[in-house]
Scaffold this motif. Structure first.
Motif, PDB file in Angstrom:
ATOM      1  N   GLY A 359      19.749 -25.971 -29.381  1.00  0.00           N
ATOM      2  CA  GLY A 359      19.104 -26.326 -28.122  1.00  0.00           C
ATOM      3  C   GLY A 359      17.590 -26.406 -28.247  1.00  0.00           C
ATOM      4  N   PHE A 360      16.973 -26.985 -27.240  1.00  0.00           N
ATOM      5  CA  PHE A 360      15.519 -27.025 -27.176  1.00  0.00           C
ATOM      6  C   PHE A 360      15.106 -27.156 -25.721  1.00  0.00           C
ATOM      7  CE2 PHE A 360      16.687 -31.453 -27.091  1.00  0.00           C
ATOM      8  CZ  PHE A 360      15.782 -32.031 -26.225  1.00  0.00           C
ATOM      9  N   SER A 361      13.870 -26.794 -25.433  1.00  0.00           N
ATOM     10  CA  SER A 361      13.307 -26.969 -24.110  1.00  0.00           C
ATOM     11  C   SER A 361      11.914 -27.555 -24.253  1.00  0.00           C
ATOM     12  CB  SER A 361      13.238 -25.626 -23.374  1.00  0.00           C
ATOM     13  OG  SER A 361      14.520 -25.111 -23.140  1.00  0.00           O
ATOM     14  N   TYR A 362      11.399 -28.057 -23.163  1.00  0.00           N
ATOM     15  CA  TYR A 362      10.048 -28.590 -23.188  1.00  0.00           C
ATOM     16  C   TYR A 362       9.293 -28.146 -21.938  1.00  0.00           C
ATOM     17  CZ  TYR A 362      11.676 -32.092 -19.806  1.00  0.00           C
ATOM     18  OH  TYR A 362      12.210 -32.713 -18.701  1.00  0.00           O
ATOM     19  N   THR A 363       7.983 -28.188 -22.045  1.00  0.00           N
ATOM     20  CA  THR A 363       7.135 -27.951 -20.880  1.00  0.00           C
ATOM     21  C   THR A 363       6.679 -29.279 -20.291  1.00  0.00           C
ATOM     22  OG1 THR A 363       6.384 -25.852 -21.811  1.00  0.00           O
ATOM     23  CG2 THR A 363       5.042 -26.814 -20.049  1.00  0.00           C
ATOM     24  N   ARG A 364       6.354 -30.221 -21.163  1.00  0.00           N
ATOM     25  CA  ARG A 364       5.941 -31.562 -20.729  1.00  0.00           C
ATOM     26  C   ARG A 364       6.927 -32.583 -21.284  1.00  0.00           C
ATOM     27  NH1 ARG A 364       2.026 -28.244 -21.645  1.00  0.00           N
ATOM     28  NH2 ARG A 364       2.470 -28.449 -23.873  1.00  0.00           N
ATOM     29  N   GLY A 366       8.550 -35.505 -23.045  1.00  0.00           N
ATOM     30  CA  GLY A 366       8.060 -36.309 -24.140  1.00  0.00           C
ATOM     31  C   GLY A 366       7.557 -35.502 -25.318  1.00  0.00           C
ATOM     32  N   ASP A 367       7.266 -34.199 -25.118  1.00  0.00           N
ATOM     33  CA  ASP A 367       6.880 -33.356 -26.244  1.00  0.00           C
ATOM     34  C   ASP A 367       8.041 -33.215 -27.217  1.00  0.00           C
ATOM     35  OD1 ASP A 367       4.441 -32.995 -25.109  1.00  0.00           O
ATOM     36  OD2 ASP A 367       4.704 -30.864 -24.630  1.00  0.00           O
ATOM     37  N   GLU A 368       7.738 -33.151 -28.501  1.00  0.00           N
ATOM     38  CA  GLU A 368       8.762 -32.891 -29.509  1.00  0.00           C
ATOM     39  C   GLU A 368       9.142 -31.412 -29.469  1.00  0.00           C
ATOM     40  OE1 GLU A 368      10.332 -35.102 -31.384  1.00  0.00           O
ATOM     41  OE2 GLU A 368       9.204 -36.658 -30.326  1.00  0.00           O
ATOM     42  N   PRO A 369      10.392 -31.077 -29.816  1.00  0.00           N
ATOM     43  CA  PRO A 369      10.811 -29.673 -29.772  1.00  0.00           C
ATOM     44  C   PRO A 369       9.894 -28.736 -30.546  1.00  0.00           C
ATOM     45  CG  PRO A 369      12.716 -31.088 -30.089  1.00  0.00           C
ATOM     46  CD  PRO A 369      11.506 -31.972 -30.173  1.00  0.00           C
ATOM     47  N   GLU A 370       9.390 -29.191 -31.719  1.00  0.00           N
ATOM     48  CA  GLU A 370       8.546 -28.307 -32.522  1.00  0.00           C
ATOM     49  C   GLU A 370       7.166 -28.104 -31.901  1.00  0.00           C
ATOM     50  OE1 GLU A 370       8.502 -32.474 -34.407  1.00  0.00           O
ATOM     51  OE2 GLU A 370       9.972 -31.069 -33.575  1.00  0.00           O
ATOM     52  N   GLU A 371       6.839 -28.882 -30.861  1.00  0.00           N
ATOM     53  CA  GLU A 371       5.551 -28.702 -30.196  1.00  0.00           C
ATOM     54  C   GLU A 371       5.558 -27.543 -29.216  1.00  0.00           C
ATOM     55  OE1 GLU A 371       4.808 -32.548 -28.527  1.00  0.00           O
ATOM     56  OE2 GLU A 371       4.015 -33.349 -30.402  1.00  0.00           O
ATOM     57  N   MET A 372       6.736 -26.973 -28.926  1.00  0.00           N
ATOM     58  CA  MET A 372       6.789 -25.756 -28.135  1.00  0.00           C
ATOM     59  C   MET A 372       6.071 -24.658 -28.911  1.00  0.00           C
ATOM     60  SD  MET A 372       8.057 -24.313 -25.291  1.00  0.00           S
ATOM     61  CE  MET A 372       9.567 -25.099 -24.756  1.00  0.00           C
ATOM     62  N   PRO A 373       5.109 -23.961 -28.309  1.00  0.00           N
ATOM     63  CA  PRO A 373       4.391 -22.910 -29.046  1.00  0.00           C
ATOM     64  C   PRO A 373       5.345 -21.879 -29.631  1.00  0.00           C
ATOM     65  CG  PRO A 373       3.346 -23.345 -26.929  1.00  0.00           C
ATOM     66  CD  PRO A 373       4.648 -24.096 -26.928  1.00  0.00           C
ATOM     67  N   SER A 374       4.944 -21.281 -30.730  1.00  0.00           N
ATOM     68  CA  SER A 374       5.811 -20.319 -31.411  1.00  0.00           C
ATOM     69  C   SER A 374       6.223 -19.182 -30.488  1.00  0.00           C
ATOM     70  CB  SER A 374       5.108 -19.762 -32.650  1.00  0.00           C
ATOM     71  OG  SER A 374       3.910 -19.099 -32.275  1.00  0.00           O
ATOM     72  N   TRP A 375       5.316 -18.777 -29.593  1.00  0.00           N
ATOM     73  CA  TRP A 375       5.657 -17.666 -28.695  1.00  0.00           C
ATOM     74  C   TRP A 375       6.665 -18.067 -27.631  1.00  0.00           C
ATOM     75  CZ3 TRP A 375       0.722 -19.699 -29.201  1.00  0.00           C
ATOM     76  CH2 TRP A 375       0.260 -20.500 -28.161  1.00  0.00           C
TER      77      TRP A 375
END
Length: 386
Positions: A359-364, A366-375
Motif C-alpha cells: 500500500g501507499f498514501s499521499y499528501t498531495r 500526484g506525488d510518488e509513493p517514495e516522496e512521502m517523508p520517511s517519518w
C-alpha cells in the motif's frame, strides 16, 4: 453519474449525484419503506454488567434512566426519549439491535411490508423489546444486521438546562452507527431503498468502494457502511458540543489510569470534517466521541468522494490509523440472540491498499509513493511501525 478520481484533481471530489452503483443489488421492494427519523438507540450485550456500567456511567457520564440486575438503560444529557443505549448482560459480547425511530405508528406497518417482501425474518411486539419503547418491529435485514423500528416512547426529562450535571466531557446526543459489511455498494443500494442518502464515500481509481456515509437526519450520517468481514458493528458514536469536550475525556482517562481504553485519536477526520476519539469499552465494543460535522439536509446536498490513498481522508492531520481499527469489530445477533456468521470481504481492503506491504498514501495528489517523508512512511507500513 460517477465523477472519476483522476491524478492531479483537487481532493476530495464533490459531485451532485450518488457516485456508488451496485453490480448485485438487493431487489427494491414495491412496498414503501418506513419513514425513518434518526438513529435512536443501540442495544449492546455485555459480559460484565458492572464493568460496563462503570465505563459508560462513571467514565463517560451517560445518565442512568433505569436499571436492574440484568439491564442498564442510559441516555445522553439532551435526550428526551427513555434511552440511547441499552447494556444487557449476556454470554457473548455483541449487538442485539440497531434501533431507529420512525415518524408515525403506521410506519411500523410499512416496515413489516417492506422487509416481508424482501424475504427477511420479521417480528413485531406490541409491548416492545425494551423498557420505555412501545410497539416495535425487529428484522434481520438483507445484510444480516438486527434492525429495530419504533415510534411510541416514554418521555423522560431532557437535562439540557441542568448545567450542574454537565461534566467537561459531556455527551449530549447519539449521533450515528457504523456497520461493517463485505459489499459496500450492495449495502448502499439497499439503504437507499430504505430512504437513506449518501453524503461521503471512499473509492479508488478502479471504482472499488471502501466505505460510505449515509443519513436520515440532516447531518453527515446516521449510519456508515464500512467494507470488511461482516455483518459486524464497527462503532456507536455519541456527540459532544465542542472538541475541548473530547480532550477532557482523554485527560480524564489518563487521570484514571485508563488510557488503554483509547484506541485512536483525538483527531480531525477528513471524511465528515468532525473531531473524533475512538474508545474501547470493557468488552471491546468500539465507541466514538464525535463533534463538529456539517449540515446535509438540502435535497441537492453534494456527495463528497475521497481517494482511498489520500492520507488525510481518515485523519485530516495525516496521523496513522491503527490496524485494529480496520480489522476488529463487534459481532451482531440474530433475533434468537445467536451470533450471526461473519462473511469475508472479497474486494480489496482499505488497510491493505493503504498501510499494508504493497500500500501507499499521499499528501498531495500526484506525488510518488517514495516522496512521502520517511517519518510518514513508517506510519503507513505495518512492518515499520516499531
Amino acid at each position: 453519474m460517477t465523477t472519476p478520481i483522476t491524478p492531479g484533481s483537487p481532493e476530495p471530489v464533490v459531485t451532485s449525484d450518488d457516485p456508488i452503483r451496485s453490480s448485485s443489488p438487493i431487489p427494491t421492494p414495491k412496498a414503501a419503506p418506513p419513514d425513518i427519523l434518526r438513529c435512536a438507540y443501540m442495544e449492546l450485550v455485555v459480559t460484565d454488567l458492572k464493568r460496563s456500567r462503570d465505563f459508560y456511567v462513571d467514565v463517560l457520564n451517560l445518565v442512568v434512566t433505569e436499571e436492574d440486575e440484568e439491564t442498564v438503560y442510559l441516555r445522553t444529557l439532551e435526550e428526551f426519549i427513555h434511552h440511547n443505549l441499552v447494556l444487557r448482560k449476556g454470554p457473548v459480547a455483541a449487538v442485539a439491535a440497531f434501533s431507529y425511530r420512525v415518524r408515525t405508528p403506521e410506519d411500523l406497518d410499512k416496515a413489516v411490508a417492506f422487509y416481508t417482501e424482501l424475504g427477511c425474518r420479521v417480528e413485531r411486539r406490541a409491548e416492545g423489546w425494551n423498557k420505555g419503547i412501545g410497539e416495535s418491529v425487529r428484522v434481520e435485514d438483507p445484510l444480516g444486521f438486527p434492525y429495530e423500528f419504533f415510534h411510541d416512547v416514554e418521555h423522560v426529562e431532557r437535562l439540557a438546562w441542568h448545567y450542574e450535571l454537565y461534566t467537561p466531557g459531556a455527551l449530549v446526543r447519539l449521533d450515528h452507527f457504523n456497520q461493517v459489511t463485505p459489499d459496500v455498494p450492495r449495502a448502499v443500494a439497499y439503504m437507499e431503498d430504505l430512504g437513506f442518502r449518501v453524503t461521503e464515500d471512499i473509492q479508488d481509481e478502479a471504482g472499488t468502494v471502501y466505505a460510505a456515509w449515509m443519513r436520515r437526519k440532516p447531518t453527515v450520517h446516521d449510519t456508515a457502511m464500512t467494507g470488511g468481514d461482516g455483518p459486524r458493528m464497527h462503532h456507536v458514536a455519541f456527540a459532544t458540543h465542542e472538541k475541548h469536550n473530547i480532550l477532557s475525556i482523554c485527560d480524564k482517562l489518563g487521570a484514571l489510569r485508563r488510557s488503554d481504553a483509547i484506541e485512536r485519536g483525538p483527531g480531525r477526520h477528513g471524511v465528515s470534517n468532525a473531531f473524533y476519539l475512538y474508545l474501547r469499552d470493557p468488552d471491546g465494543h468500539r465507541v466514538e466521541v464525535y463533534t463538529q460535522d456539517y449540515y446535509t439536509g438540502d435535497p441537492d446536498n453534494p456527495v463528497v468522494t475521497w481517494d482511498v490513498h489520500d492520507n488525510q481522508r481518515r485523519d485530516w492531520w495525516g496521523n496513522p490509523v491503527v490496524p485494529s481499527w480496520y480489522t476488529e469489530a463487534s459481532l451482531v445477533l440474530d433475533l434468537d440472540g445467536k451470533p450471526k456468521p461473519v462473511v469475508a470481504r472479497t474486494d480489496s481492503s482499505e488497510m491493505e491498499v493503504t498501510i499494508g506491504a504493497d500500500g501507499f498514501s499521499y499528501t498531495r495528489k500526484g506525488d510518488e509513493p517514495e516522496e512521502m517523508p520517511s517519518w510518514k512512511q513508517g506510519e503507513y507500513k505495518l512492518g515499520h511501525q516499531l
